[in-house]
Design a protein around this motif. Structure first.
Motif, mmCIF file in Angstrom:
data_model
loop_
_atom_site.group_PDB
_atom_site.id
_atom_site.type_symbol
_atom_site.label_atom_id
_atom_site.label_comp_id
_atom_site.label_asym_id
_atom_site.label_seq_id
_atom_site.Cartn_x
_atom_site.Cartn_y
_atom_site.Cartn_z
ATOM 1 N N LEU A 212 0.808 -1.218 0.000
ATOM 2 C CA LEU A 212 0.000 0.000 0.000
ATOM 3 C C LEU A 212 0.848 1.277 0.000
ATOM 4 O O LEU A 212 0.510 2.233 -0.719
ATOM 5 C CB LEU A 212 -0.957 -0.012 1.193
ATOM 6 C CG LEU A 212 -2.206 0.869 1.090
ATOM 7 C CD1 LEU A 212 -2.996 0.576 -0.165
ATOM 8 C CD2 LEU A 212 -3.080 0.674 2.323
ATOM 9 N N PRO A 213 1.951 1.357 0.758
ATOM 10 C CA PRO A 213 2.750 2.584 0.739
ATOM 11 C C PRO A 213 3.311 2.935 -0.635
ATOM 12 O O PRO A 213 3.612 4.106 -0.902
ATOM 13 C CB PRO A 213 3.884 2.276 1.730
ATOM 14 C CG PRO A 213 3.309 1.255 2.645
ATOM 15 C CD PRO A 213 2.442 0.407 1.774
ATOM 16 N N THR A 214 3.467 1.942 -1.511
ATOM 17 C CA THR A 214 3.968 2.204 -2.856
ATOM 18 C C THR A 214 2.845 2.614 -3.802
ATOM 19 O O THR A 214 3.044 3.426 -4.714
ATOM 20 C CB THR A 214 4.663 0.953 -3.425
ATOM 21 O OG1 THR A 214 5.699 0.550 -2.543
ATOM 22 C CG2 THR A 214 5.245 1.211 -4.803
ATOM 23 N N MET A 215 1.634 2.103 -3.567
ATOM 24 C CA MET A 215 0.547 2.289 -4.516
ATOM 25 C C MET A 215 -0.241 3.571 -4.293
ATOM 26 O O MET A 215 -0.963 4.019 -5.182
ATOM 27 C CB MET A 215 -0.396 1.082 -4.459
ATOM 28 C CG MET A 215 0.302 -0.237 -4.744
ATOM 29 S SD MET A 215 -0.845 -1.575 -4.968
ATOM 30 C CE MET A 215 -1.612 -1.100 -6.495
ATOM 31 N N LEU A 348 -2.047 0.214 -16.149
ATOM 32 C CA LEU A 348 -2.484 -0.349 -14.874
ATOM 33 C C LEU A 348 -1.298 -0.859 -14.074
ATOM 34 O O LEU A 348 -1.207 -0.636 -12.855
ATOM 35 C CB LEU A 348 -3.482 -1.483 -15.119
ATOM 36 C CG LEU A 348 -4.049 -2.190 -13.894
ATOM 37 C CD1 LEU A 348 -4.777 -1.202 -12.983
ATOM 38 C CD2 LEU A 348 -4.985 -3.317 -14.296
ATOM 39 N N SER A 349 -0.392 -1.531 -14.747
ATOM 40 C CA SER A 349 0.799 -2.029 -14.058
ATOM 41 C C SER A 349 1.662 -0.878 -13.557
ATOM 42 O O SER A 349 2.166 -0.895 -12.433
ATOM 43 C CB SER A 349 1.604 -2.922 -15.008
ATOM 44 O OG SER A 349 0.828 -4.009 -15.468
ATOM 45 N N ALA A 350 1.831 0.149 -14.398
ATOM 46 C CA ALA A 350 2.698 1.272 -14.029
ATOM 47 C C ALA A 350 2.118 2.087 -12.891
ATOM 48 O O ALA A 350 2.860 2.642 -12.066
ATOM 49 C CB ALA A 350 2.932 2.170 -15.248
ATOM 50 N N SER A 351 0.782 2.146 -12.804
ATOM 51 C CA SER A 351 0.158 2.964 -11.760
ATOM 52 C C SER A 351 0.473 2.450 -10.370
ATOM 53 O O SER A 351 0.428 3.201 -9.395
ATOM 54 C CB SER A 351 -1.362 3.008 -11.966
ATOM 55 O OG SER A 351 -1.943 1.717 -11.745
ATOM 56 N N ILE A 356 -0.504 6.716 -7.487
ATOM 57 C CA ILE A 356 -1.846 7.184 -7.846
ATOM 58 C C ILE A 356 -2.581 6.036 -8.535
ATOM 59 O O ILE A 356 -2.179 5.603 -9.621
ATOM 60 C CB ILE A 356 -1.795 8.392 -8.802
ATOM 61 C CG1 ILE A 356 -0.984 9.535 -8.186
ATOM 62 C CG2 ILE A 356 -3.210 8.874 -9.126
ATOM 63 C CD1 ILE A 356 -0.832 10.733 -9.107
ATOM 64 N N PRO A 357 -3.653 5.501 -7.937
ATOM 65 C CA PRO A 357 -4.399 4.404 -8.578
ATOM 66 C C PRO A 357 -4.876 4.804 -9.965
ATOM 67 O O PRO A 357 -5.232 5.969 -10.212
ATOM 68 C CB PRO A 357 -5.574 4.176 -7.617
ATOM 69 C CG PRO A 357 -5.089 4.694 -6.299
ATOM 70 C CD PRO A 357 -4.200 5.854 -6.619
ATOM 71 N N GLU A 358 -4.913 3.853 -10.884
ATOM 72 C CA GLU A 358 -5.257 4.136 -12.271
ATOM 73 C C GLU A 358 -6.666 4.695 -12.409
ATOM 74 O O GLU A 358 -6.925 5.559 -13.253
ATOM 75 C CB GLU A 358 -5.109 2.867 -13.114
ATOM 76 C CG GLU A 358 -5.494 3.009 -14.574
ATOM 77 C CD GLU A 358 -4.580 3.962 -15.342
ATOM 78 O OE1 GLU A 358 -4.936 4.309 -16.486
ATOM 79 O OE2 GLU A 358 -3.525 4.352 -14.800
ATOM 80 N N VAL A 359 -7.623 4.215 -11.589
ATOM 81 C CA VAL A 359 -8.999 4.713 -11.713
ATOM 82 C C VAL A 359 -9.096 6.165 -11.269
ATOM 83 O O VAL A 359 -10.061 6.863 -11.617
ATOM 84 C CB VAL A 359 -9.976 3.849 -10.891
ATOM 85 C CG1 VAL A 359 -10.008 2.432 -11.424
ATOM 86 C CG2 VAL A 359 -9.626 3.858 -9.397
ATOM 87 N N VAL A 360 -8.117 6.629 -10.490
ATOM 88 C CA VAL A 360 -8.061 8.035 -10.096
ATOM 89 C C VAL A 360 -7.336 8.854 -11.164
ATOM 90 O O VAL A 360 -7.762 9.949 -11.534
ATOM 91 C CB VAL A 360 -7.363 8.207 -8.734
ATOM 92 C CG1 VAL A 360 -7.200 9.680 -8.378
ATOM 93 C CG2 VAL A 360 -8.140 7.481 -7.642
#
Length: 497
Positions: A212-215, A348-351, A356-360
């Motif tokens: 989570l700290p990375t994502m 998606l992989s890079a996000s 920053i989550p991709e859906v954001v």
């Protein structure tokens, strides 16, 4: 993601199992079910009033034939409720009046203006706009109505069963396990649900390698403790609450299983999550101590999202997770009803590395659209599960019978209260070492009645008896009693005279 039937948890099986204490063949026990009642009456009594198509037609004709004025406020309210009962919730198959969605109905003194609130099961309801539009439409169609005021709200966040939950989890409506890791899906699903209007939290259950700290990139990257309540305050990012061992200032951990379980337990249960509609738990890979700890602590798991790649090796690991959740009544082995294909897009992989989550980052992109469909499915299934669980077992005082309709079953059956009480399998009733029956047949009065029945997660109910005993009755045990006692189904059941 359904509430499903599988073997009861091992803690409810007392080896060796003693023979069931069934009523003797003669005389017939008091409260035996022999006479017949109509299926419609039984169904209505079990599930509350639900209008048939013919009934709906009569209601519509009555609404259409209403005069241009009404005689009283009470008559006006009846007109409004009749009109609103034309709106059917597609998930529950019942009209919104019977579902209890209509609140605070008010009619002006001049009998011209109508105000009410629709309280839905979740703020993330994907068809809330349709409900609001239809409610305005059917009430405005009444000939005496000149103005309609509809407000939308959602039920307060609360679990289907909070009796034995840790305090920190008692204001969370739905707990979703992200099966067998795949943090990318868990994080993007959480932010999708938040985008739908829900209050959401994420719990990163991987102590050895928290992701989570990375994502995500919260401004405050350290968990703090409230000095007064001694509870952990979650950090937040874009409105979503989150807890991870990676935010505890410890980095990655090297510790043995019992220590890991203790850390997970503390992080999850002592956190002040506040009111949440959904808590998404990002499980670590595998099916080890952490998974068992979480499933024991968070007994009422609402649903699970299982993630896998097409490779055979990956699917083998996932199958283990499915079997584990199956035992906890979270998913159904080889019968999972909702499948989503999620291409492994480079974005998606890079996000996962950008914070920053991709859906954001791209709320209108293809990734976001797929997660929107997944989010809608999760919301609908959680609502169905909660509704099924809340009505699965009840006591009908009019016929002195316990009504049982196990989730995912179309049939309802009846059980004699004394039979249920006599066949308790806890350590208070059965010796765990020898299997000897402690409670004898004559110890339980024939006319015993339960004082309270409450759902306990997706697999059992808690029954409180007049002597103060609290019995945990798994659905599997109730079904076994029904088969052995051979009580009639509810569609042909009533009290003999």
């Amino acid at each position: 993601m359904r509430n499903l039937r599988a073997a009861a948890p091992a803690s409810f099986l007392a080896p060796p199992a003693p023979p069931l204490l069934l009523p003797p063949s003669t005389p017939t026990p008091r409260g035996a079910f022999t006479a017949k009642a109509s299926p419609a009456a039984a169904a209505a009594q079990a599930h509350g009033w639900c209008p048939s198509p013919r009934r709906v037609g009569r209601l519509r004709r009555r609404a259409g034939a209403a005069s241009s004025s009404v005689a009283s406020v009470e008559d006006a309210k009846k007109d409004v409720l009749v009109a609103l009962s034309q709106i059917i919730d597609p998930d529950f198959g019942t009209d919104i009046v019977s579902c209890g969605f209509v609140k605070d109905l008010e009619i002006s003194e001049a009998l011209e203006e109508v105000s009410f609130r629709l309280e839905l099961t979740t703020p993330a309801c994907p068809i809330k706009d349709m409900f609001e539009e239809k409610a305005n439409e059917v009430v405005a169609a009444l000939p005496w109505v000149k103005k309609v005021n509809v407000t939308m709200s959602a039920q307060p966040a609360q679990p289907a069963y909070a009796g034995e939950l840790p305090e920190g989890l008692q204001k969370i409506s739905n707990i979703i396990a992200g099966g067998v890791g795949k943090s990318t899906v868990a994080v993007n699903l959480a932010y999708t649900l938040a985008g739908m209007g829900a209050r959401v939290g994420i719990f990163d259950a991987d102590v050895f390698g928290p992701s989570l700290p990375t994502m995500v990139s919260p401004e405050n990257r350290l968990l703090v403790m409230n000095p007064e309540s001694r509870s952990i305050l979650p950090t937040e990012y874009l409105g979503v609450k989150m807890v991870s061992f990676g935010f505890a200032g410890q980095g990655r951990a090297i510790m043995r299983g019992p220590m890991v379980s203790g850390v997970i337990n503390q992080l999850l249960t002592t956190t002040d999550w506040g009111e949440l509609d959904y808590l998404v738990i990002d499980m670590p890979p595998g099916t080890g101590d952490i998974h068992l700890t979480l499933c024991q602590v968070v007994a009422p798991l609402t649903a699970a999202v299982i993630v896998t790649t097409p490779q055979k090796l990956a699917f083998i690991d996932v199958a283990k997770g499915v079997r584990m959740f199956s035992k906890l009544k979270v998913v159904q082995q080889f019968g999972i009803p909702h499948l989503f294909d999620l291409p492994i897009w480079p974005t998606l992989s890079a996000s996962g590395d950008t914070g920053i989550p991709e859906v954001v980052a791209d709320p209108q992109g293809d990734v976001a659209k797929t997660f929107q469909n997944l989010g809608v499915c999760v919301v609908q299934q959680c609502a169905k599960i909660r509704q099924q669980v809340s009505t699965a077992v009840s006591y009908d005082r009019s016929i002195r019978a316990i009504r049982v309709k196990v989730p995912d079953s179309d049939e309802e059956f009846l059980l004699h209260p004394a039979t249920v009480r006599r066949n308790d399998r806890s350590a208070q009733s059965v010796d765990e070492w020898t299997g000897e029956q402690k409670v004898q047949y004559g110890d339980i009065p024939e006319d015993i009645e339960p004082e309270e029945i409450r759902p306990m997660g997706n697999y059992a109910v808690s029954i409180t008896w007049p002597d103060g005993f609290s019995q945990i009755a798994p659905y599997d045990q109730l079904e076994m009693l029904e088969r052995l006692v051979d009580v009639p189904r509810a569609t042909t059941a009533a009290v003999s005279s």
